[in-house]
Design a protein around this motif. Structure first.
Motif, PDB file in Angstrom:
ATOM      1  N   HIS A 279       1.164  -0.915   0.333  1.00 24.36           N
ATOM      2  CA  HIS A 279       0.418   0.488  -0.113  1.00 24.36           C
ATOM      3  C   HIS A 279       0.531   1.584  -0.165  1.00 24.36           C
ATOM      4  O   HIS A 279       0.447   2.617  -0.471  1.00 24.36           O
ATOM      5  CB  HIS A 279      -0.888  -0.293   0.995  1.00 24.36           C
ATOM      6  N   ASP A 280       2.096   1.359   0.625  1.00 28.99           N
ATOM      7  CA  ASP A 280       2.705   2.132   0.782  1.00 28.99           C
ATOM      8  C   ASP A 280       3.328   2.673  -0.558  1.00 28.99           C
ATOM      9  O   ASP A 280       4.345   3.393  -0.668  1.00 28.99           O
ATOM     10  CB  ASP A 280       3.764   2.059   1.818  1.00 28.99           C
ATOM     11  N   THR A 281       3.500   1.959  -1.808  1.00 29.68           N
ATOM     12  CA  THR A 281       4.673   1.832  -2.908  1.00 29.68           C
ATOM     13  C   THR A 281       3.068   2.551  -4.563  1.00 29.68           C
ATOM     14  O   THR A 281       2.041   2.553  -4.034  1.00 29.68           O
ATOM     15  CB  THR A 281       4.595   0.685  -2.918  1.00 29.68           C
ATOM     16  N   PHE A 282       3.841   3.396  -5.363  1.00 24.91           N
ATOM     17  CA  PHE A 282       3.317   3.893  -6.452  1.00 24.91           C
ATOM     18  C   PHE A 282       2.463   2.777  -6.543  1.00 24.91           C
ATOM     19  O   PHE A 282       1.039   3.023  -7.565  1.00 24.91           O
ATOM     20  CB  PHE A 282       4.478   3.617  -7.150  1.00 24.91           C
ATOM     21  N   GLN A 285      -0.907   2.671  -5.036  1.00 26.68           N
ATOM     22  CA  GLN A 285      -0.992   4.318  -4.969  1.00 26.68           C
ATOM     23  C   GLN A 285      -2.335   4.557  -6.296  1.00 26.68           C
ATOM     24  O   GLN A 285      -3.165   4.937  -6.273  1.00 26.68           O
ATOM     25  CB  GLN A 285      -0.408   4.876  -4.728  1.00 26.68           C
ATOM     26  N   LEU A 286      -1.561   4.191  -6.805  1.00 30.77           N
ATOM     27  CA  LEU A 286      -2.207   4.469  -8.540  1.00 30.77           C
ATOM     28  C   LEU A 286      -3.856   3.803  -8.554  1.00 30.77           C
ATOM     29  O   LEU A 286      -4.180   4.132  -9.271  1.00 30.77           O
ATOM     30  CB  LEU A 286      -1.048   3.753  -9.812  1.00 30.77           C
ATOM     31  N   GLN A 341      12.180  -2.085  -4.321  1.00 30.16           N
ATOM     32  CA  GLN A 341      11.764  -2.623  -3.527  1.00 30.16           C
ATOM     33  C   GLN A 341      10.012  -3.179  -3.484  1.00 30.16           C
ATOM     34  O   GLN A 341       9.390  -1.975  -2.516  1.00 30.16           O
ATOM     35  CB  GLN A 341      12.111  -3.159  -2.064  1.00 30.16           C
ATOM     36  N   PRO A 342       9.463  -3.528  -3.926  1.00 28.64           N
ATOM     37  CA  PRO A 342       7.775  -3.162  -3.962  1.00 28.64           C
ATOM     38  C   PRO A 342       7.516  -3.523  -2.781  1.00 28.64           C
ATOM     39  O   PRO A 342       6.326  -3.015  -2.817  1.00 28.64           O
ATOM     40  CB  PRO A 342       7.346  -4.580  -5.413  1.00 28.64           C
ATOM     41  N   ALA A 344       9.095  -2.667   0.462  1.00 30.02           N
ATOM     42  CA  ALA A 344       9.914  -1.156   0.817  1.00 30.02           C
ATOM     43  C   ALA A 344       9.001  -1.005   2.298  1.00 30.02           C
ATOM     44  O   ALA A 344       7.940  -1.184   2.237  1.00 30.02           O
ATOM     45  CB  ALA A 344      10.730  -0.701   0.554  1.00 30.02           C
TER      46      ALA A 344
END
Lengths: 398, 283
Positions: A279-282, A285-286, A341-342, A344
Motif C-alpha cells: 500500500h505504501d508503494t506507487f 497508490q495508482l 523493493q515493491p 519496502a
C-alpha cells in the motif's frame, strides 16, 4: 393373383394399423375417466385447491405414457377418497432417492421432488429446454429459494442467485446461452448436495480445486504445482483455494478492474505485512483512486495459480527472473531497476536502510521547518496586531 | 513605531514604487497556478483513502486523468523553473549584473538576515526594536529558497518516478523507493508551508491584510514601501534613485482582477490545506 396379393397387403396394413391404434389407446392414454374430471381447469378439492391435470401437457411429459395409478397407486376405485397419499417418486427413481439421503434437501416434506422438477404432471427430460432442471434453467430453479425473493431470508439461506447471475458463469449461461457454463449443480451436484462443511462435499474447501478443475483442468494442474496447493495438501486449510480469490458465486473476469481491485486485499487477508508495505508503494497508490488498475497487483508479479516461493528458480520473483517480470510492464528494466523493493518499509531500518534514513530526514525537515515558522508566524501576528491597536501603528498605508 | 507611519507623504498625492517587473509577476502567476494544479492533483494520491480524494478522482475521470494533469502542470512548472535559472545565469554570470548573488538586493542570505531573524523575534516578544528590512526580508528569502529547493527536489524525484527505467541507469535500486517518499514528504511540506506560512506572512498579516497586491500589480504605495522595506527606501532616497523607481498607480480594473485571481488562489490553497490537515490528522 394380383388382386389376391393386393388384398393380403391391405389386410396386413390394416392389421398393423389396428394394432398400433390398439396399443396407443391401451398404453399411451390414462384411463379416460381420470381426465374426465381432472382435465377440468376449475376442478378443486374440498379444501379449494386445484386438482386440475392438463391432459395435453401430461401426454407430452416424460410420464405421459404411464397410467395415473402407476403413481397414484392408492387409488383403486372411482370415486376415490378426498385425501390420497402423496406420490412416492422413489419407488421408481431409487438412485435419486438414495442420493437425497443425507443431503441438505433430504427432508421430503420441505423439499418434495416437485420443488425442483416442477409440476409432476408436466415433467420433461432434463435435456428438454422446458425442463426446470435443463442446464440453462437450473440457476433460476435454485434461485426460487436461494434468491432474494424473501425465501432465503426466511430460512437463513445465502442469497446467491443475484450474485451468480452477474458472475462470469452466470453471464455465460444467461446471456450467452452456453450449456457448458457452470450452473449450480455443476459444483454442488444435484440430488446429493452436501453442506460445504461436509468433507465429502464437492464445495468443501479441500475438494474445491478438483471441483473447479473438472472444467478448468489446465488451471487445476498449474495450481497443483503452487505453494498454496502444497500447503493445503499438508493440511493447512488456511491456504487459499480457487474460491478464496475468485469467490464462489460472484466470480468476475480476472481482467475486470473490479476483480483487480478486490483481490489484492484478499491476498492481504493472510499476507498482512505484504499488503501494508504494498500500500505504501506507487503500484498500489495508482490503483486506489479508480480507473487505473493496470499497475501491478500481487499476481502480476507472483503468478496466480502456481505461486512458488521466491527461492524457486521458476518463481517470477526469483532474482534471476526479475528483469523479465518487471519488464512485462516496464520496458527497459535493468539490473538496477529491479533492485526496487515493491514491499519496502520506510520504517524498517534493516530491510530498507536507505529508505529509512531518507524518510527520517524528510520527517525531521518537515517538522522542524513547520514548527519554527508556526511559532514565528503566530508571535508575529500577535505582535503586529498589538502594535496596530496599542500604538496606532498603521499597516503601511493599507 | 509610529514614526514609520509615513505622515510626511500624507498630504502629497500618493506615489507608487515599482517592486516587481512584469516578467516576475507573470512568473509568480505561472508558479502559483501550476503549484495549485500540482497540489490539487497530487494530494488526492497522497490521501487516497479519504472521501474527498476519491470524489475528486471520480469527478475528473479517475487516476489516469489526475496523473495526466499532474504531469501537465509539472512540465509547465519545470519550464518556468528553467526560464528562471536561465535568467539568473544571464543576469548574474553573463551580464555580470550587480546585486544578483550578493548585496542588499540579492536573494542570497547574508549575515544581516541572521541578525534580522533574531532581532525580529526579539521584537515579537517585546525585547527590542523592530528591525528594518532591505528589498527581500529573511522570510521572503526563505520562501524563495524553499520553493527553489522544493522544485529541484520534487521535480527530480517526480521525473525519476516518471522515467524510472531510465533513471535506474545511474540510480541505485533503493533510490527508486526513496524518490516516492521524498516526493511526497517534500510536497507535503511545500503545501503546508505555502498555504499556511506564506499566506499568513505575506498576505494575511496585519501589515498586508487581506492580500499584498504588489506581486499582482508590481507596485506598492510609497508609504507601504517605506513601511515594509525601510532600508531599501532609505538607500534609494540617499542615492537619489527613488524617482527612477516610480511607477504608475495600478488601474482599478487591474486591482480588481488581481484581487479576484488572488482570492481564488488563496481560497483553493486554504481549501487544500484544510483537506490536507483533516486527512493527515484523521488517518
Amino acid at each position: 393373383m394380383r388382386t389376391a396379393r393386393n388384398f393380403l397387403a391391405c389386410s396386413i396394413a390394416l392389421a398393423l394399423a389396428a394394432l398400433v391404434l390398439l396399443t396407443a389407446s391401451c398404453v399411451a392414454k390414462p384411463p379416460p375417466d381420470c381426465l374426465a374430471c381432472h382435465d377440468d381447469k376449475t376442478a378443486q378439492d374440498s379444501a379449494g385447491k386445484s386438482i386440475n391435470v392438463d391432459g395435453k401437457l401430461f401426454h407430452s411429459s416424460i410420464h405421459g405414457s404411464m397410467g395415473c395409478s402407476n403413481c397414484h397407486a392408492d387409488i383403486k376405485a372411482f370415486p376415490h377418497p378426498d385425501k390420497i397419499k402423496p406420490v412416492d417418486c422413489k419407488s421408481c427413481h431409487a438412485d435419486e432417492a438414495a442420493g437425497l439421503v443425507g443431503s441438505v434437501h433430504s427432508n421430503e416434506a420441505e423439499h418434495p421432488c416437485t420443488s425442483c422438477h416442477g409440476d409432476a404432471h408436466q415433467i420433461v427430460p432434463k435435456t428438454d429446454p422446458r425442463s426446470a432442471v435443463y442446464p440453462l434453467n437450473v440457476p433460476k430453479t435454485c434461485g426460487k429459494c436461494h434468491g432474494d425473493n424473501g425465501m432465503a431470508e426466511k430460512h437463513g439461506l445465502a442469497k446467491v442467485f443475484p450474485k451468480y447471475i452477474d458472475s462470469i458463469h452466470g453471464y455465460a449461461l444467461d446471456k450467452e446461452g452456453l450449456l457448458v457454463a457452470a450452473n449450480c449443480q455443476s459444483c454442488h451436484g444435484s440430488h446429493h448436495i452436501l453442506s460445504r462443511k461436509d468433507p465429502l462435499s464437492p464445495t468443501n474447501k479441500i475438494n474445491i480445486p478438483k471441483t473447479c478443475g473438472s472444467c478448468h483442468a489446465g488451471i487445476d494442474a498449474e495450481y497443483a504445482l503452487g505453494i498454496h496447493s502444497k500447503a493445503l495438501a499438508k493440511g493447512n486449510t488456511n491456504a487459499p483455494v480457487c474460491t478464496d480469490c475468485h469467490t464462489a458465486h460472484e466470480i468476475l473476469h480476472p481482467t475486470d478492474s473490479e476483480f483487480r481491485m478486490q483481490s489484492t486485499p484478499i491476498c492481504g487477508s493472510c499476507h498482512k505485512e505484504m499488503l501494508s508495505t504494498y500500500h505504501d508503494t506507487f503500484h498500489s497508490q495508482l490503483g486506489a483512486l479508480g480507473g487505473y488498475v493496470e499497475t501491478a497487483r500481487c499476481w502480476d508479479c507472483h503468478g496466480a495459480h502456481d505461486i512458488r516461493p521466491t527461492a524457486d528458480p521458476l518463481s517470477p520473483v526469483n532474482p534471476a527472473n526479475l528483469i523479465a517480470t518487471c519488464g512485462k510492464c516496464h520496458s527497459g528494466a535493468n539490473a538496477s531497476f529491479v533492485k526496487y523493493q515493491p514491499h519496502a518499509n520506510a520504517y524498517n531500518r534493516t530491510l530498507s536502510p536507505g529508505l529509512y534514513f531518507v524518510r527520517l530526514f524528510m520527517n525531521i525537515l518537515l517538522i522542524s521547518v513547520l514548527s519554527f515558522f508556526m511559532l514565528h508566524t503566530i508571535l508575529w501576528l500577535v505582535r503586529a496586531r498589538y502594535n496596530q491597536i496599542k500604538h496606532k501603528d498603521q499597516n503601511g498605508g493599507k | 513605531m509610529s514614526d514609520l507611519a509615513g505622515t510626511t507623504t500624507a498630504n502629497q498625492a500618493q506615489r507608487f514604487i515599482r517592486r516587481f517587473t512584469p516578467a516576475q509577476r507573470y512568473m509568480h502567476a505561472v508558479l502559483f497556478t501550476s503549484f495549485l494544479g500540482l497540489a490539487a492533483t497530487g494530494l488526492p494520491l497522497r490521501f487516497r483513502e479519504s472521501m474527498w480524494a476519491r470524489a475528486l478522482s471520480r469527478l475528473v475521470g479517475g487516476f489516469g486523468a489526475i496523473l495526466f494533469m499532474h504531469k501537465f502542470f509539472a512540465i509547465i512548472l519545470s519550464i518556468a523553473f528553467l526560464i528562471h535559472v536561465k535568467e539568473i545565469i544571464q543576469r548574474g554570470i553573463i551580464n555580470r549584473e550587480k546585486g544578483i548573488f550578493w548585496g542588499p538586493t540579492s536573494m542570497v542570505a547574508n549575515w544581516k538576515d541572521v541578525k534580522d531573524v533574531i532581532a525580529h523575534m526579539r521584537w515579537f516578544i517585546g525585547l527590542g526594536p523592530k528591525p528594518e528590512f532591505e528589498r527581500y526580508a529573511y522570510w521572503e528569502k526563505f520562501d524563495y529558497w524553499a520553493v527553489f529547493w522544493g522544485m529541484v527536489v520534487i521535480g527530480f524525484s517526480g521525473y525519476a518516478m516518471w522515467f524510472a527505467p531510465f533513471f535506474a541507469h545511474f540510480l541505485p535500486g533503493w533510490a527508486l523507493n526513496a524518490v516516492l517518499v521524498i516526493h511526497s514528504e517534500e510536497a507535503l511540506l511545500a503545501i503546508l508551508f505555502i498555504f499556511s506560512i506564506h499566506f499568513v506572512n505575506t498576505h494575511i498579516r496585519p501589515d498586508s491584510f487581506p492580500m499584498d497586491m504588489v506581486i499582482f500589480t508590481g507596485v506598492e504605495s510609497e508609504e507601504e514601501f517605506k513601511h515594509k522595506r525601510t532600508l531599501e527606501y532609505k538607500r534609494m532616497q540617499a542615492a537619489g534613485k527613488l524617482e527612477a523607481r516610480l511607477g504608475e498607480a495600478p488601474g482599478s480594473y487591474q486591482v480588481r482582477f488581481s484581487k479576484i485571481v488572488g482570492f481564488i488562489a488563496i481560497f483553493i490553497g486554504l481549501t487544500l490545506l484544510v483537506l490536507t490537515l483533516t486527512s493527515y490528522f484523521g488517518s
